[in-house]
Design a protein around this motif. Structure first.
Motif, PDB file in Angstrom:
ATOM      1  N   SER A 179       0.859  -1.185   0.000  1.00 27.79           N
ATOM      2  CA  SER A 179       0.000   0.000   0.000  1.00 27.79           C
ATOM      3  C   SER A 179       0.891   1.230   0.000  1.00 27.79           C
ATOM      4  O   SER A 179       1.832   1.323   0.808  1.00 27.79           O
ATOM      5  CB  SER A 179      -0.920   0.006   1.219  1.00 27.79           C
ATOM      6  N   SER A 180       0.596   2.180  -0.862  1.00 29.89           N
ATOM      7  CA  SER A 180       1.403   3.396  -0.940  1.00 29.89           C
ATOM      8  C   SER A 180       1.211   4.286   0.280  1.00 29.89           C
ATOM      9  O   SER A 180       1.966   5.243   0.482  1.00 29.89           O
ATOM     10  CB  SER A 180       1.063   4.175  -2.212  1.00 29.89           C
ATOM     11  N   ASP A 181       0.199   3.993   1.100  1.00 20.48           N
ATOM     12  CA  ASP A 181      -0.077   4.802   2.292  1.00 20.48           C
ATOM     13  C   ASP A 181       0.774   4.391   3.496  1.00 20.48           C
ATOM     14  O   ASP A 181       0.752   5.081   4.517  1.00 20.48           O
ATOM     15  CB  ASP A 181      -1.555   4.692   2.677  1.00 20.48           C
ATOM     16  N   LEU A 182       1.494   3.264   3.393  1.00 22.01           N
ATOM     17  CA  LEU A 182       2.238   2.747   4.537  1.00 22.01           C
ATOM     18  C   LEU A 182       3.733   2.766   4.265  1.00 22.01           C
ATOM     19  O   LEU A 182       4.177   2.611   3.122  1.00 22.01           O
ATOM     20  CB  LEU A 182       1.807   1.312   4.861  1.00 22.01           C
ATOM     21  N   GLU A 183       4.506   2.939   5.346  1.00 20.87           N
ATOM     22  CA  GLU A 183       5.944   2.710   5.290  1.00 20.87           C
ATOM     23  C   GLU A 183       6.224   1.452   6.090  1.00 20.87           C
ATOM     24  O   GLU A 183       5.773   1.320   7.227  1.00 20.87           O
ATOM     25  CB  GLU A 183       6.731   3.885   5.846  1.00 20.87           C
ATOM     26  N   TYR A 184       6.969   0.520   5.465  1.00 18.20           N
ATOM     27  CA  TYR A 184       7.106  -0.811   6.041  1.00 18.20           C
ATOM     28  C   TYR A 184       8.463  -1.001   6.703  1.00 18.20           C
ATOM     29  O   TYR A 184       9.500  -0.543   6.212  1.00 18.20           O
ATOM     30  CB  TYR A 184       6.934  -1.872   4.955  1.00 18.20           C
ATOM     31  N   LEU A 185       8.423  -1.729   7.806  1.00 18.80           N
ATOM     32  CA  LEU A 185       9.615  -2.182   8.502  1.00 18.80           C
ATOM     33  C   LEU A 185       9.584  -3.705   8.506  1.00 18.80           C
ATOM     34  O   LEU A 185       8.555  -4.310   8.805  1.00 18.80           O
ATOM     35  CB  LEU A 185       9.622  -1.647   9.936  1.00 18.80           C
ATOM     36  N   VAL A 186      10.710  -4.339   8.156  1.00 18.10           N
ATOM     37  CA  VAL A 186      10.817  -5.799   8.160  1.00 18.10           C
ATOM     38  C   VAL A 186      11.697  -6.197   9.345  1.00 18.10           C
ATOM     39  O   VAL A 186      12.831  -5.732   9.466  1.00 18.10           O
ATOM     40  CB  VAL A 186      11.419  -6.325   6.851  1.00 18.10           C
ATOM     41  N   ARG A 187      11.166  -7.038  10.212  1.00 19.83           N
ATOM     42  CA  ARG A 187      11.876  -7.441  11.430  1.00 19.83           C
ATOM     43  C   ARG A 187      12.292  -8.906  11.326  1.00 19.83           C
ATOM     44  O   ARG A 187      11.465  -9.781  11.074  1.00 19.83           O
ATOM     45  CB  ARG A 187      10.986  -7.219  12.643  1.00 19.83           C
ATOM     46  N   VAL A 188      13.586  -9.164  11.501  1.00 19.59           N
ATOM     47  CA  VAL A 188      14.144 -10.521  11.520  1.00 19.59           C
ATOM     48  C   VAL A 188      14.369 -10.908  12.973  1.00 19.59           C
ATOM     49  O   VAL A 188      15.069 -10.201  13.705  1.00 19.59           O
ATOM     50  CB  VAL A 188      15.460 -10.598  10.734  1.00 19.59           C
ATOM     51  N   ILE A 189      13.792 -12.035  13.398  1.00 24.57           N
ATOM     52  CA  ILE A 189      13.852 -12.431  14.804  1.00 24.57           C
ATOM     53  C   ILE A 189      14.275 -13.900  14.907  1.00 24.57           C
ATOM     54  O   ILE A 189      13.836 -14.739  14.121  1.00 24.57           O
ATOM     55  CB  ILE A 189      12.484 -12.272  15.496  1.00 24.57           C
ATOM     56  N   SER A 190      15.116 -14.199  15.885  1.00 25.13           N
ATOM     57  CA  SER A 190      15.415 -15.583  16.218  1.00 25.13           C
ATOM     58  C   SER A 190      14.310 -16.120  17.120  1.00 25.13           C
ATOM     59  O   SER A 190      13.821 -15.412  18.001  1.00 25.13           O
ATOM     60  CB  SER A 190      16.765 -15.667  16.927  1.00 25.13           C
ATOM     61  N   LEU A 191      13.901 -17.373  16.894  1.00 26.47           N
ATOM     62  CA  LEU A 191      12.820 -17.944  17.692  1.00 26.47           C
ATOM     63  C   LEU A 191      13.274 -18.356  19.090  1.00 26.47           C
ATOM     64  O   LEU A 191      12.450 -18.563  19.972  1.00 26.47           O
ATOM     65  CB  LEU A 191      12.223 -19.153  16.974  1.00 26.47           C
ATOM     66  N   GLU A 192      14.572 -18.470  19.308  1.00 28.17           N
ATOM     67  CA  GLU A 192      15.098 -18.843  20.613  1.00 28.17           C
ATOM     68  C   GLU A 192      16.041 -17.759  21.115  1.00 28.17           C
ATOM     69  O   GLU A 192      16.766 -17.135  20.329  1.00 28.17           O
ATOM     70  CB  GLU A 192      15.833 -20.185  20.539  1.00 28.17           C
ATOM     71  N   GLU A 193      16.032 -17.535  22.413  1.00 26.68           N
ATOM     72  CA  GLU A 193      16.834 -16.461  22.991  1.00 26.68           C
ATOM     73  C   GLU A 193      18.325 -16.663  22.754  1.00 26.68           C
ATOM     74  O   GLU A 193      19.077 -15.703  22.600  1.00 26.68           O
ATOM     75  CB  GLU A 193      16.552 -16.351  24.489  1.00 26.68           C
ATOM     76  N   THR A 194      18.760 -17.912  22.734  1.00 23.98           N
ATOM     77  CA  THR A 194      20.198 -18.192  22.611  1.00 23.98           C
ATOM     78  C   THR A 194      20.614 -18.553  21.193  1.00 23.98           C
ATOM     79  O   THR A 194      21.793 -18.793  20.944  1.00 23.98           O
ATOM     80  CB  THR A 194      20.586 -19.342  23.548  1.00 23.98           C
ATOM     81  N   ALA A 195      19.646 -18.620  20.266  1.00 20.89           N
ATOM     82  CA  ALA A 195      19.961 -19.009  18.878  1.00 20.89           C
ATOM     83  C   ALA A 195      20.313 -17.766  18.074  1.00 20.89           C
ATOM     84  O   ALA A 195      19.494 -16.862  17.925  1.00 20.89           O
ATOM     85  CB  ALA A 195      18.781 -19.736  18.257  1.00 20.89           C
ATOM     86  N   MET A 196      21.537 -17.730  17.554  1.00 17.02           N
ATOM     87  CA  MET A 196      22.015 -16.566  16.810  1.00 17.02           C
ATOM     88  C   MET A 196      22.835 -17.035  15.617  1.00 17.02           C
ATOM     89  O   MET A 196      23.095 -18.216  15.453  1.00 17.02           O
ATOM     90  CB  MET A 196      22.854 -15.651  17.711  1.00 17.02           C
ATOM     91  N   GLY A 197      23.250 -16.081  14.785  1.00 19.58           N
ATOM     92  CA  GLY A 197      24.091 -16.415  13.642  1.00 19.58           C
ATOM     93  C   GLY A 197      23.716 -15.626  12.409  1.00 19.58           C
ATOM     94  O   GLY A 197      22.905 -14.694  12.442  1.00 19.58           O
ATOM     95  N   SER A 198      24.304 -16.012  11.289  1.00 16.10           N
ATOM     96  CA  SER A 198      24.135 -15.280  10.034  1.00 16.10           C
ATOM     97  C   SER A 198      22.855 -15.690   9.321  1.00 16.10           C
ATOM     98  O   SER A 198      22.324 -16.780   9.525  1.00 16.10           O
ATOM     99  CB  SER A 198      25.336 -15.515   9.121  1.00 16.10           C
ATOM    100  N   TYR A 199      22.372 -14.799   8.448  1.00 16.33           N
ATOM    101  CA  TYR A 199      21.156 -15.050   7.670  1.00 16.33           C
ATOM    102  C   TYR A 199      21.191 -14.216   6.396  1.00 16.33           C
ATOM    103  O   TYR A 199      22.015 -13.298   6.240  1.00 16.33           O
ATOM    104  CB  TYR A 199      19.907 -14.686   8.489  1.00 16.33           C
ATOM    105  N   THR A 200      20.275 -14.548   5.475  1.00 16.86           N
ATOM    106  CA  THR A 200      20.075 -13.774   4.251  1.00 16.86           C
ATOM    107  C   THR A 200      18.613 -13.382   4.166  1.00 16.86           C
ATOM    108  O   THR A 200      17.726 -14.221   4.351  1.00 16.86           O
ATOM    109  CB  THR A 200      20.470 -14.586   3.005  1.00 16.86           C
ATOM    110  N   LEU A 201      18.354 -12.107   3.893  1.00 17.91           N
ATOM    111  CA  LEU A 201      16.993 -11.598   3.732  1.00 17.91           C
ATOM    112  C   LEU A 201      16.847 -11.035   2.332  1.00 17.91           C
ATOM    113  O   LEU A 201      17.651 -10.208   1.905  1.00 17.91           O
ATOM    114  CB  LEU A 201      16.704 -10.506   4.770  1.00 17.91           C
TER     115      LEU A 201
END
Length: 485
Positions: free
Chosen positions: A283-305
């Motif tokens: 929608s041209s009326d909105l400005e979008y933010l894309v949030r990348v989240i890990s499902l576990e508190e201790t799970a981290m690392g690299s990713y591609t979006l």
């Protein structure tokens, strides 16, 4: 004719619809048993009539001829043996469906396949058969996006097909795109190739790589990165794809202005570390933010979006970013052609303080706070050298205004310099105020004490919050209060 005819006893016919043919000069028709055929998108129709004379020879492309004879044949008789094509043996066949979950191309739903496993200078035929809709078949140079060949097929009585023939070049990546000719039309299809392997893929117009780690802000106690998504049209189908080999992730599409989560998608327990995909209509009326989240508190690392349309810009709140300037980065036009990285600053309020520090041991740093809408810098800062640890660092502290969108540009002081850097961003909120007996309320418990109340918002569960109160004119007390009770 493209091939020489050898001597045969096959039937030869006049074409009664031929124009400008001299009397007694037969036209040789190389059609097989079908009276109507479609070749490379062009319809060829032949009408056959009785032949009652002998032919001395058939002309070839080179001007030579071969002997041939004829026999009487009535119209409607089966014609056999004339240039009968051998059946095509397809090495790979894929079936698919165009529907509203697919990305759009020029208003139509589309699927894209990558064609791998080809030899150099190999003759390839692509065959597309659609059921119940008119479709287009495009051969694309994957490196440049150029359309090499395109053929349309118009649906007739439920089924239509089209073919693309080409010779391969070993330095070209080939993509095959299928679209409906009419906008927003869906349907099933079969795509086949005589050689190579078809792999369904999405063409991402922008791809960003990132790392979730302990330096990132958290969302409900889990590490997160944020990206601003811009540069797409209204009512456009946009597909986001998150892929990580080291953690199970979640994607959120957020209204940047209100913070509302519009859509969310995540992997299930059985699909651990599988790609996460989220599709939406813009929608041209909105400005979008894309949030990348890990499902576990201790799970981290690299990713591609990746996003099939638009441009992903890393958003910055309070976090530490490990980055690199490379020769593939954009050149910042307001700084003499230096390579640069840009980050948009998110979640700022009026009078909020922005503290930015850029450090690198590979080159002398140059840091800019810029107007995100114009790209022009507001505050520049050249790096200074620290002889103790051998690093250069640039620092900017600035008090934000609510009517300005801010971004950070990271660059080097000298031309053509590349290398790693660390970017620390802290967006502390501050208020300048004072106590006034005419305007302020008295504390309900501590009598005869004036008080000011502030609402603490935009705080996530598990996030560390530091509150500092400084005053040179009075002794003060800071209290953290449950708003509801």
């Amino acid at each position: 004719m493209s091939e020489q005819m050898t001597k045969s006893n096959q039937d030869i016919f006049y074409n009664s619809t031929a124009e400008n043919s001299g009397a007694g000069e037969p036209l040789v028709n190389l059609e097989n048993t079908y009276a109507s055929s479609s070749i490379m998108g062009t319809d060829i129709t032949s009408d056959f009539v009785k032949v009652d004379e002998s032919l001395q020879g058939l002309l070839t492309d080179s001007g030579s001829y071969t002997e041939a004879t004829t026999e009487e044949t009535n119209v409607g008789d089966t014609i056999t043996g004339i240039n009968e094509a051998e059946p095509l043996i397809f090495s790979d066949t894929e079936t698919g469906v165009l529907d509203n979950s697919d990305p759009t191309y020029q208003g139509s739903y589309s699927d894209v396949y990558r064609l791998d496993g080809l030899g150099n200078n190999e003759a390839i035929i692509l065959h597309l058969e659609g059921f119940g809709f008119s479709h287009s078949l495009e051969l694309i140079n994957g490196g440049t996006g150029e359309i090499i060949s395109q053929y349309d097929a118009i649906e007739s009585e439920g089924t239509s097909f089209n073919e693309v023939m080409f010779s391969t070049e070993n330095d070209i990546e080939y993509l095959v795109r299928i679209t409906s000719i009419e906008n927003q039309i869906t349907g099933e299809y079969t795509l086949a190739t005589t050689s190579g392997e078809l792999t369904e893929t999405l063409i991402f117009s922008d791809t960003e790589t990132g790392v979730l780690d302990n330096s990132d802000p958290t969302y409900q106690g889990r590490p997160q990165d944020e990206y601003i998504l811009r540069g797409f049209g209204d009512q456009e189908t946009v597909i986001l794809n998150l892929d990580s080999a080291v953690f199970s992730g979640s994607l959120q599409l957020v209204n940047r202005e209100t913070g509302e989560v519009i859509h969310q998608s995540q992997v299930t327990e059985s699909d651990e570390n599988a790609p996460v995909q989220l599709a939406f209509t813009s929608s041209s009326d909105l400005e979008y933010l894309v949030r990348v989240i890990s499902l576990e508190e201790t799970a981290m690392g690299s990713y591609t979006l990746g996003a099939t349309s638009g441009q992903l810009t890393p958003g910055v709140s309070d976090q530490t970013i490990q980055g690199s300037i490379t020769e593939d980065d954009e050149v910042y036009r307001f700084w003499g052609g230096r390579y640069s990285d840009r980050y948009d600053i998110t979640n700022l309020s009026d009078f909020q303080t922005i503290n930015i520090e850029l450090t690198s041991s590979d080159y002398n740093t140059m840091l800019f706070l810029v107007n995100a809408d114009t790209g022009r810098y507001i505050v520049p800062n050249r790096g200074s050298y620290n002889s103790e640890d051998g690093t250069y660092s640039s620092n900017i502290t600035y008090k934000a205004r609510a009517d300005v969108n801010y971004a950070i540009v990271v660059s080097s002081f000298s031309r053509l310099q590349v290398g790693d850097y660390t970017l620390d961003v802290k967006t502390n909120f501050s208020v300048n105020a004072g106590f006034d007996q005419n305007d302020d309320d008295f504390h309900p418990i501590i009598r005869n004490r004036l008080m000011d109340n502030y609402l603490l918002s935009d705080v996530q569960v598990g996030e560390d919050v530091e509150i500092n109160l400084n005053s040179g004119s009075s002794n003060n007390l800071v209290q953290l209060i449950n708003k509801d009770t």
